[in-house]
Motif scaffolding. Structure first.
Motif, mmCIF file in Angstrom:
data_model
loop_
_atom_site.group_PDB
_atom_site.id
_atom_site.type_symbol
_atom_site.label_atom_id
_atom_site.label_comp_id
_atom_site.label_asym_id
_atom_site.label_seq_id
_atom_site.Cartn_x
_atom_site.Cartn_y
_atom_site.Cartn_z
ATOM 1 N N ASP A 263 -43.370 -24.497 -8.000
ATOM 2 C CA ASP A 263 -44.715 -24.736 -8.543
ATOM 3 C C ASP A 263 -45.226 -23.518 -9.309
ATOM 4 N N ALA A 264 -45.020 -22.325 -8.741
ATOM 5 C CA ALA A 264 -45.514 -21.115 -9.407
ATOM 6 C C ALA A 264 -44.808 -20.888 -10.739
ATOM 7 N N VAL A 265 -43.492 -21.073 -10.767
ATOM 8 C CA VAL A 265 -42.737 -20.865 -12.005
ATOM 9 C C VAL A 265 -43.138 -21.884 -13.068
ATOM 10 N N LEU A 266 -43.235 -23.149 -12.672
ATOM 11 C CA LEU A 266 -43.570 -24.199 -13.648
ATOM 12 C C LEU A 266 -44.991 -24.036 -14.179
ATOM 13 N N ASP A 267 -45.922 -23.622 -13.323
ATOM 14 C CA ASP A 267 -47.288 -23.386 -13.798
ATOM 15 C C ASP A 267 -47.312 -22.297 -14.868
ATOM 16 N N ALA A 268 -46.578 -21.206 -14.608
ATOM 17 C CA ALA A 268 -46.554 -20.112 -15.583
ATOM 18 C C ALA A 268 -45.887 -20.556 -16.884
ATOM 19 N N TRP A 269 -44.785 -21.310 -16.795
ATOM 20 C CA TRP A 269 -44.075 -21.733 -18.003
ATOM 21 C C TRP A 269 -44.889 -22.758 -18.797
ATOM 22 N N ARG A 270 -45.566 -23.685 -18.133
ATOM 23 C CA ARG A 270 -46.360 -24.690 -18.856
ATOM 24 C C ARG A 270 -47.430 -24.014 -19.711
ATOM 25 N N ALA A 271 -48.132 -23.058 -19.108
ATOM 26 C CA ALA A 271 -49.189 -22.377 -19.853
ATOM 27 C C ALA A 271 -48.602 -21.594 -21.024
ATOM 28 N N PHE A 272 -47.504 -20.916 -20.802
ATOM 29 C CA PHE A 272 -46.896 -20.127 -21.872
ATOM 30 C C PHE A 272 -46.331 -21.029 -22.968
ATOM 31 N N ASP A 273 -45.676 -22.115 -22.575
ATOM 32 C CA ASP A 273 -45.065 -23.017 -23.552
ATOM 33 C C ASP A 273 -46.129 -23.697 -24.417
ATOM 34 N N ARG A 274 -47.293 -23.948 -23.837
ATOM 35 C CA ARG A 274 -48.362 -24.625 -24.579
ATOM 36 C C ARG A 274 -49.045 -23.682 -25.565
ATOM 37 N N HIS A 275 -49.272 -22.446 -25.172
ATOM 38 C CA HIS A 275 -50.091 -21.544 -25.992
ATOM 39 C C HIS A 275 -49.309 -20.381 -26.604
ATOM 40 N N GLY A 276 -48.059 -20.171 -26.223
ATOM 41 C CA GLY A 276 -47.303 -19.032 -26.726
ATOM 42 C C GLY A 276 -47.674 -17.731 -26.064
ATOM 43 N N THR A 277 -48.579 -17.777 -25.109
ATOM 44 C CA THR A 277 -48.984 -16.617 -24.331
ATOM 45 C C THR A 277 -49.507 -17.137 -23.011
ATOM 46 N N ALA A 278 -49.723 -16.258 -22.061
ATOM 47 C CA ALA A 278 -50.200 -16.689 -20.750
ATOM 48 C C ALA A 278 -51.016 -15.584 -20.122
ATOM 49 N N GLU A 279 -51.946 -15.996 -19.288
ATOM 50 C CA GLU A 279 -52.784 -15.030 -18.589
ATOM 51 C C GLU A 279 -51.931 -14.256 -17.586
ATOM 52 N N GLU A 280 -52.138 -12.958 -17.543
ATOM 53 C CA GLU A 280 -51.358 -12.115 -16.646
ATOM 54 C C GLU A 280 -51.682 -12.427 -15.192
ATOM 55 N N ARG A 281 -50.615 -12.541 -14.382
ATOM 56 C CA ARG A 281 -50.769 -12.759 -12.945
ATOM 57 C C ARG A 281 -50.014 -11.632 -12.234
ATOM 58 N N PRO A 282 -50.722 -10.594 -11.794
ATOM 59 C CA PRO A 282 -50.059 -9.412 -11.237
ATOM 60 C C PRO A 282 -49.055 -9.769 -10.150
ATOM 61 N N GLY A 283 -47.872 -9.160 -10.271
ATOM 62 C CA GLY A 283 -46.823 -9.394 -9.303
ATOM 63 C C GLY A 283 -46.065 -10.681 -9.501
ATOM 64 N N LEU A 284 -46.510 -11.565 -10.403
ATOM 65 C CA LEU A 284 -45.848 -12.851 -10.587
ATOM 66 C C LEU A 284 -45.408 -13.086 -12.027
ATOM 67 N N ALA A 285 -46.317 -12.994 -12.987
ATOM 68 C CA ALA A 285 -45.965 -13.372 -14.360
ATOM 69 C C ALA A 285 -46.764 -12.543 -15.358
ATOM 70 N N ARG A 286 -46.108 -12.289 -16.491
ATOM 71 C CA ARG A 286 -46.765 -11.572 -17.576
ATOM 72 C C ARG A 286 -46.146 -12.008 -18.896
ATOM 73 N N SER A 287 -46.977 -12.207 -19.885
ATOM 74 C CA SER A 287 -46.521 -12.504 -21.242
ATOM 75 C C SER A 287 -46.444 -11.176 -21.996
ATOM 76 N N VAL A 288 -45.210 -10.737 -22.294
ATOM 77 C CA VAL A 288 -44.990 -9.393 -22.820
ATOM 78 C C VAL A 288 -44.729 -9.462 -24.326
ATOM 79 N N PRO A 289 -45.416 -8.650 -25.147
ATOM 80 C CA PRO A 289 -45.114 -8.613 -26.581
ATOM 81 C C PRO A 289 -43.657 -8.202 -26.820
#
Length: 687
Positions: free
Chosen positions: A415-441
């Motif tokens: 669930d955590a991985v898919l939530d992060a990927w859905r947001a990133f795939d939709r917008h090309g970026t994602a809100e940073e979630r410390p310790g879990l996910a980050r959209s890196v330039p």
């Protein structure tokens, strides 16, 4: 010539499974009973016996009432004269006929064995061609009559089992039992990571055409949700795996299935096709992948991989087989994200927008279980598509408190991985979630190392060691330590020397007298039913396993309050009394369940004496690298129910004390880890 019904051979381990005992008991029977069946094959150290002879002997001795159908079919498959893989291929073809043309199966199976072997190939050829295409291009070969004759008894049993379970579930059961029995022969992708990878590949749009260029036993393609007009393509260098995958997929859905047997990198069978999605769990660390032969191959759009970078060859192969905009998801070793020899290819994948995400899974999620494997998500850039400016990095290891093999906790990872990927795939970026996910330039990553390991680029968790959380953990630890101190058992005075000990009996004698019943764990159960594993018994944890698909729930051993569960391998003295919270779980493999008659035995009395170190030593047998417990040889004092009460109460108190110590240990580890993290990350001052 008619095949003999007793041609199937069974090993000592198979006999133990049939009778529900340990292997030591089988060795005992061979020594003590002169009429025990003689070996008919195998080796001196691992003999095999005729299944029919063994079954007759067990029944005559009262050690066997009836062999369950699924166990009989499995023993016939495992002891097939041409080997279990050949038997699986024959069984899969027959199950296709049972499923797709049941009337034809009934007609061809209503004759003698010799006649059936002669008629089957034509019927099988028709159904195999219907599912897998023309003979020249298919991986599944229809066996000749002479090959089928030794399999006729097995195929009749397989069809009978399919009437109970269904064709798909029957094949899953047999294939799963085979891979479990031969773990070193196969690199398997567990169901959890396979489902995650299939979902990642289809979040943007459902894939009509899916390719797995290293299909193995077909776990990734099987995880793809069925949809109308679906095409599933697989390739594997092992012909038997290509055939097993084809049969497994054809029994799983109505998709068009095509599999080929050839080395994908050296002899790509689908160089003229493009897929909507590619799923792949490639072989790791292969140095003979074709580096010298493939120097000028057109697939290396992002750079020619070094000899030690076979995984980057698979990445580029996957991209080359995608339609523009198609998605590839590969399971990768963590070293592929940071090895210096692959930095130029990684840099080009980033610059051109082909690599979209790197996801670190918890260690234990997939083999090799000691490594936190990565999942790479890639997308083939279209000719006019601008490069993606950011890369998603996900670190899922921190989601699980235990290792990634704890299947009960795997949905939280997914669930955590898919939530992060859905947001990133939709917008090309994602809100940073410390310790879990980050959209890196991407520009931030294009340094001398091009290191894509998520853990090195993510900020620490916001709550990882903060003073508020640590204070809560510290308070809970104090309570746990006080409870453990209160529960510390008192010591009774020593028994006077020479005091008489009550006579004792064995578990086997109690079972024969009806004072308790014995059950052997199989791991079977309905979907969603938790399975109690040997690890759960040893650690006092909740049931963490999942049932083997294809095994019927009615054959499962389900725990009840008051049962006593004992691990039979590993050499540790352990026994667990089932309470209301654990009741209802299916009993996992490697466990024996004792169900005492409450009018004769108290479960805490039984469990306490079964844990005795000397008791275990007397009832254990030892190989060079393992130990196995013969539960029937464990001893208990002969005491009336009322005389058992004192021991039962003390054993119950010891169990509560042990639980308190375990809780304090977990909280102590959490506090120490949190303090270290907080001090090193600056969220807690040293003063």
């Amino acid at each position: 010539m008619k095949p003999r019904d007793d041609a199937t051979e069974v090993t000592a381990a198979g006999i133990a499974r049939l009778a529900g005992v340990g292997r030591a008991a089988v060795s005992n029977w061979r020594r003590r009973h002169g009429d025990f069946p003689r070996p008919v094959g195998g080796t001196e150290t691992s003999p095999s016996f005729a299944l029919a002879d063994v079954e007759r002997w067990l029944r005559a001795q009262g050690k066997l009432v009836e062999v369950p159908l699924r166990e009989r079919v499995w023993q016939q498959l495992a002891g097939h004269p041409a080997g279990p893989v050949t038997a699986l291929l024959h069984a899969g073809c027959a199950l296709l006929l049972v499923r797709d043309k049941p009337a034809a199966w009934l007609a061809v199976s209503a004759v003698s064995d010799e006649r059936m072997a002669k008629l089957l190939p034509d019927q099988l050829d028709e159904v195999v061609a219907m599912r897998f295409g023309v003979r020249r291009r298919r991986a599944v070969r229809v066996p000749e009559p002479v090959e089928l004759l030794p399999s006729v008894t097995l195929l009749r049993g397989v069809a009978e089992l399919a009437a109970e379970l269904g064709a798909r579930q029957t094949y899953e059961f047999l294939l799963g039992r085979h891979t479990d029995a031969n773990p070193r022969q196969y690199t398997l992708t567990p169901a959890g990571p396979a489902a995650l990878m299939a979902e990642l590949a289809q979040i943007t749009a459902p894939a009509r055409t899916v390719l797995d260029p290293a299909c193995g036993t077909g776990a990734l393609l099987r995880a793809v949700p069925p949809r109308p007009d679906q095409y599933l393509y697989g390739q594997d260098s092992a012909p038997e795996l290509a055939a097993l995958t084809a049969l497994r997929l054809a029994l799983h859905s109505d998709a068009t299935v095509r599999t080929m047997a050839a080395d994908t990198l050296l002899a790509d069978a689908y160089d003229d096709r493009r897929a909507d999605a590619v799923l792949c769990h490639p072989p790791f660390n292969e140095r003979n992948w074709g580096h010298d032969e493939l120097a000028y191959d057109t697939r290396w759009e992002y750079g020619f991989p070094a000899r030690a970078e076979s995984e980057l060859a698979w990445v580029q192969h996957a991209l080359a087989r995608l339609v523009d905009g198609g998605t590839a998801v590969l399971l990768m070793p963590p070293a592929a994200a940071s090895r210096r020899s692959g930095r130029r290819i990684r840099a080009d994948l980033l610059r051109r927008g082909a690599l979209r995400a790197v996801i670190a899974l918890p260690a234990g999620a997939a083999p090799p279980y000691n490594l936190p494997l990565h999942v790479w998500v890639l997308r083939r850039p279209g000719p006019a598509a601008p490069p993606a400016p950011e890369l998603l990095l996900v670190e899922a290891a921190g989601i699980l408190a235990a290792d990634g093999r704890d299947k009960q906790l795997w949905p939280a990872v997914q669930d955590a991985v898919l939530d992060a990927w859905r947001a990133f795939d939709r917008h090309g970026t994602a809100e940073e979630r410390p310790g879990l996910a980050r959209s890196v330039p991407v520009l931030e990553l294009l340094d001398d190392e091009v290191d894509l390991a998520p853990a090195r680029r993510l900020p620490p968790p916001a709550t990882g060691g903060g003073s508020t959380e640590l204070a809560t953990v510290r308070e809970s630890l104090g309570e746990a330590l006080r409870r453990a101190a209160d529960l510390t058992p008192a010591l009774a005075p020593d028994e006077p020397a020479g005091a008489p000990h009550p006579p004792s009996t064995t578990v086997g004698e109690l079972a024969r007298a009806g004072a308790l019943t014995l059950h052997t764990g199989t791991g079977a159960g309905a979907t969603g039913v938790p399975v109690l594993t040997d690890h759960d018994v040893l650690t006092g944890g909740a049931p963490s396993g999942t049932a083997h698909e294809g095994a019927p729930d009615e054959t499962a051993v389900r725990t009840e309050p008051g049962d006593v569960v004992v691990p039979v391998s590993g050499g540790g003295a352990a026994a667990r009394v089932i309470d209301e919270a654990t009741a209802g779980a299916a009993l996992g493999r490697g466990l024996t369940l004792l169900r005492p008659d409450p009018a004769a035995l108290d479960p805490w009395f039984v469990a306490g004496f079964l844990r005795g170190t000397a008791n275990h030593r007397r009832a254990s047998s030892y190989a060079s690298t393992s130990a196995r417990l013969d539960v029937r040889r464990l001893r208990l004092p002969r005491l009336p129910l009322e005389g058992q009460r004192g021991h039962s109460e003390r054993f119950r108190e010891l169990a509560a004390f042990e639980d308190a110590l375990r809780l304090a240990g977990r909280l102590g580890e959490r506090l120490v880890r949190g303090m270290h993290d907080a001090l090193t990350e600056g969220t807690l001052p040293p003063e």
